[in-house]
Design a protein around this motif. Structure first.
Motif, PDB file in Angstrom:
ATOM      1  N   HIS A 223      -0.164 -24.715 -19.789  1.00 36.50           N
ATOM      2  CA  HIS A 223      -1.596 -24.724 -19.490  1.00 36.50           C
ATOM      3  C   HIS A 223      -2.739 -25.308 -18.912  1.00 36.50           C
ATOM      4  O   HIS A 223      -2.678 -26.983 -19.965  1.00 36.50           O
ATOM      5  N   SER A 224      -3.408 -25.199 -18.243  1.00 34.46           N
ATOM      6  CA  SER A 224      -5.098 -25.798 -18.188  1.00 34.46           C
ATOM      7  C   SER A 224      -6.179 -24.993 -17.809  1.00 34.46           C
ATOM      8  O   SER A 224      -6.282 -24.803 -16.928  1.00 34.46           O
ATOM      9  N   PHE A 225      -6.764 -25.263 -18.314  1.00 34.69           N
ATOM     10  CA  PHE A 225      -8.424 -25.217 -18.469  1.00 34.69           C
ATOM     11  C   PHE A 225      -8.628 -24.730 -17.919  1.00 34.69           C
ATOM     12  O   PHE A 225      -9.813 -26.709 -18.061  1.00 34.69           O
ATOM     13  N   TRP A 226      -9.549 -24.692 -16.823  1.00 36.51           N
ATOM     14  CA  TRP A 226     -10.261 -25.144 -15.222  1.00 36.51           C
ATOM     15  C   TRP A 226     -11.536 -24.233 -14.784  1.00 36.51           C
ATOM     16  O   TRP A 226     -11.132 -23.847 -14.153  1.00 36.51           O
ATOM     17  N   ILE A 227     -12.931 -24.706 -15.604  1.00 31.68           N
ATOM     18  CA  ILE A 227     -14.047 -23.685 -14.225  1.00 31.68           C
ATOM     19  C   ILE A 227     -14.907 -24.996 -14.385  1.00 31.68           C
ATOM     20  O   ILE A 227     -15.160 -26.117 -14.096  1.00 31.68           O
ATOM     21  N   PRO A 228     -13.690 -25.812 -12.757  1.00 28.93           N
ATOM     22  CA  PRO A 228     -15.128 -26.815 -12.124  1.00 28.93           C
ATOM     23  C   PRO A 228     -16.405 -26.792 -12.140  1.00 28.93           C
ATOM     24  O   PRO A 228     -16.789 -27.691 -11.750  1.00 28.93           O
ATOM     25  N   GLU A 229     -17.099 -25.954 -12.277  1.00 25.51           N
ATOM     26  CA  GLU A 229     -18.633 -25.549 -12.121  1.00 25.51           C
ATOM     27  C   GLU A 229     -19.194 -25.960 -13.578  1.00 25.51           C
ATOM     28  O   GLU A 229     -20.309 -26.299 -13.614  1.00 25.51           O
ATOM     29  N   LEU A 230     -17.959 -25.887 -14.095  1.00 28.31           N
ATOM     30  CA  LEU A 230     -19.291 -26.756 -15.645  1.00 28.31           C
ATOM     31  C   LEU A 230     -18.831 -27.707 -16.419  1.00 28.31           C
ATOM     32  O   LEU A 230     -18.985 -28.025 -17.427  1.00 28.31           O
ATOM     33  N   ALA A 231     -17.336 -27.812 -16.344  1.00 25.68           N
ATOM     34  CA  ALA A 231     -16.637 -28.596 -17.071  1.00 25.68           C
ATOM     35  C   ALA A 231     -15.360 -29.144 -16.424  1.00 25.68           C
ATOM     36  O   ALA A 231     -15.167 -28.322 -15.621  1.00 25.68           O
ATOM     37  N   GLY A 232     -15.191 -30.406 -17.264  1.00 31.95           N
ATOM     38  CA  GLY A 232     -13.656 -30.724 -15.703  1.00 31.95           C
ATOM     39  C   GLY A 232     -12.743 -30.113 -16.583  1.00 31.95           C
ATOM     40  O   GLY A 232     -12.559 -28.866 -17.297  1.00 31.95           O
ATOM     41  N   LYS A 233     -11.206 -30.289 -16.074  1.00 30.89           N
ATOM     42  CA  LYS A 233      -9.881 -30.342 -16.329  1.00 30.89           C
ATOM     43  C   LYS A 233      -9.086 -30.164 -17.617  1.00 30.89           C
ATOM     44  O   LYS A 233      -9.398 -31.779 -17.941  1.00 30.89           O
ATOM     45  N   GLN A 234      -8.739 -29.148 -18.827  1.00 34.16           N
ATOM     46  CA  GLN A 234      -8.346 -30.061 -19.397  1.00 34.16           C
ATOM     47  C   GLN A 234      -6.796 -29.462 -20.380  1.00 34.16           C
ATOM     48  O   GLN A 234      -7.536 -28.307 -19.986  1.00 34.16           O
ATOM     49  N   ASP A 235      -5.976 -29.811 -20.095  1.00 32.54           N
ATOM     50  CA  ASP A 235      -4.551 -28.956 -20.407  1.00 32.54           C
ATOM     51  C   ASP A 235      -4.952 -28.193 -22.107  1.00 32.54           C
ATOM     52  O   ASP A 235      -5.643 -28.809 -22.905  1.00 32.54           O
ATOM     53  N   VAL A 236      -3.801 -26.863 -21.372  1.00 33.24           N
ATOM     54  CA  VAL A 236      -3.683 -26.480 -23.392  1.00 33.24           C
ATOM     55  C   VAL A 236      -2.083 -26.367 -23.712  1.00 33.24           C
ATOM     56  O   VAL A 236      -1.274 -26.324 -23.132  1.00 33.24           O
ATOM     57  N   VAL A 237      -1.907 -27.281 -24.702  1.00 31.51           N
ATOM     58  CA  VAL A 237      -0.690 -27.901 -25.080  1.00 31.51           C
ATOM     59  C   VAL A 237       0.022 -26.872 -26.244  1.00 31.51           C
ATOM     60  O   VAL A 237      -0.673 -26.746 -27.667  1.00 31.51           O
ATOM     61  N   PRO A 238       0.988 -26.607 -26.370  1.00 32.80           N
ATOM     62  CA  PRO A 238       1.631 -25.563 -27.854  1.00 32.80           C
ATOM     63  C   PRO A 238       1.569 -26.685 -28.844  1.00 32.80           C
ATOM     64  O   PRO A 238       1.929 -27.757 -28.968  1.00 32.80           O
ATOM     65  N   GLY A 239       1.019 -26.437 -29.991  1.00 30.68           N
ATOM     66  CA  GLY A 239       1.091 -27.170 -30.929  1.00 30.68           C
ATOM     67  C   GLY A 239      -0.147 -28.137 -30.893  1.00 30.68           C
ATOM     68  O   GLY A 239       0.116 -29.318 -32.289  1.00 30.68           O
ATOM     69  N   ARG A 240      -1.209 -28.265 -30.337  1.00 34.89           N
ATOM     70  CA  ARG A 240      -2.169 -29.340 -30.123  1.00 34.89           C
ATOM     71  C   ARG A 240      -3.404 -28.674 -29.715  1.00 34.89           C
ATOM     72  O   ARG A 240      -3.654 -27.413 -29.701  1.00 34.89           O
TER      73      ARG A 240
END
Ligand code: CUA
Length: 398
Positions: A223-240
């Motif tokens: 998945h990728s967590f993204w709240i454009p007005e507050l922070a950049g986009k970041q992947d959510v990776v199993p096992g990491r």
């Protein structure tokens, strides 16, 4: 010699195809003009539609916190460098196309050029210099955003599920006061205090489940967590575990969504961040530390019994997947429901419905797959009476 060859070549080309009549030429010209008009109209429409949403809630160009601001400060100069390159290159192409176009009465191929050392060195060095220039603020920005969070940062673990977001507050002073003291957990809405750095640890959900059950490949998605007005986009990776920093300057609601294709309901994996004033934050934390209050209303009580006991006729039970604090419901496979009806828990099931939307909640319980296809919420063939009671129970969990 070269001229002679070119002339011969020109003659061959002309001789090879019979010249079209002027009528045919006019027809072709008409078709081309019509297509160009259509293309221009389509581009115009695209620009118009693109400008249609002046108050879009997911706008990286309207940052509401220092980390999002940093990204914008990087984007703007890089954007103008890109505009400069575009104008120079495209402008050059258009100018050359017009300046050296074929003209009536000119029937020979112009002198052919092969290689130009000075030009080639120039257009190798110029892009390298531009990229080096862009690299300086970019790398500075990456370092800046990768800094260790300040001591007093609020620490939250973010988990991506199919298809909703779960949050766990991992600071010591964010544990519940009932039971053995577990971290406060919420689903769908991340509640944060204004003006404080939030240090997010993003983990792919189901790591343990996958280890125990190799068939559970459903959980092995990014998945990728993204709240454009507050922070950049970041992947959510199993096992990491990935980290980002976030901060909201003012109280308010900030919308976001999953930004990495993760299956059938990826488009409906939304999320909200609710930033509270210091006073509201303290009240919220106090409430979260306590178990949800179940009203003495008989219908809600009936719902609670249905929720906590296995349903009749072997239909399974709600507590196989959900937690309600200070009860026997402790599974973390599905969204946390301890304070389901708290005003900050504004939306549910991947934030696609408002929590106050009773009708949506009823249809969700009636047949989850019908309203969110592929959802992991099972259909337990609930009767209308059971749905009424469960809804009353959920709405009592404040
Ligand atoms: Cu989760 Cu897309």
């Amino acid at each position: 010699m070269r001229r002679q060859v070119a002339r011969d070549l020109g003659d061959t080309v002309r001789a090879g195809s019979p010249s079209p009549s002027s009528e045919e030429l006019r027809e072709t010209e008409g078709t081309v003009r019509k297509r160009l008009l259509w293309a221009a109209a389509a581009i115009g429409l695209l620009l118009l539609l693109g400008a249609c949403s002046p108050d879009a809630s997911q706008d990286t160009l309207q940052p509401k916190g220092p980390y999002a601001e940093k990204l914008k400060d990087l984007f703007i100069p890089v954007f103008w460098v890109a505009v400069f390159v575009f104008v120079v290159v495209e402008g050059g192409i258009i100018w050359i196309t017009i300046r050296y176009r074929h003209r009536k009465g000119r029937d020979r191929i112009p002198a052919q050029t092969h290689g130009n050392t000075r030009l080639e060195i120039g257009w190798t060095i110029a892009p390298a210099l531009i990229l080096a220039g862009v690299m300086v603020p970019t790398i500075a920005g990456i370092w800046d955003l990768a800094r260790k969070p300040p001591e007093d940062a609020l620490k939250v673990t973010v988990e991506g599920f199919q298809w909703w977001w779960g949050f766990e507050y991992t600071d010591e002073d964010m544990q519940t006061e009932y039971g053995d003291g577990k971290p406060i957990r919420t689903a769908d809405v991340l509640v944060i205090p204004e003006d404080r750095v939030v240090y997010l640890s993003l983990v792919g959900a189901g790591g343990d489940i996958v280890k125990d059950d190799p068939a559970a490949t459903d959980y092995m998605v990014i998945h990728s967590f993204w709240i454009p007005e507050l922070a950049g986009k970041q992947d959510v990776v199993p096992g990491r575990t990935n980290h980002i920093l976030m901060q909201a300057d003012d109280p308010g609601m900030y919308e976001g969504q999953c930004a990495e294709f993760c299956g059938l309901q990826h488009g409906r994996m939304l999320v909200r961040v609710r930033a509270l004033s210091a006073e509201d934050w303290d009240a919220w934390v106090t409430n979260q530390k306590a178990p949800g209050v179940t009203s003495s209303d008989p219908l809600a009580r009936q719902g609670m019994d249905l929720f906590l006991e296995p349903l009749s006729e072997g239909r399974g039970s709600c507590i196989e997947c959900h937690t309600v604090g200070d009860t026997d419901a402790t599974s973390q496979a599905g969204p946390e429901l301890t304070h389901f009806a708290d005003p900050t828990h504004e939306c549910f099931a991947g934030c696609i419905w408002e929590t106050t939307d009773r009708e949506a909640l009823e249809s969700w319980l009636r047949d989850p797959d019908a309203v969110k296809m592929g959802s992991k919420m099972p259909d337990y063939d609930l009767t209308e009476e059971e749905i009424d009671a469960l809804v009353a129970y959920l709405y009592s969990l404040k």
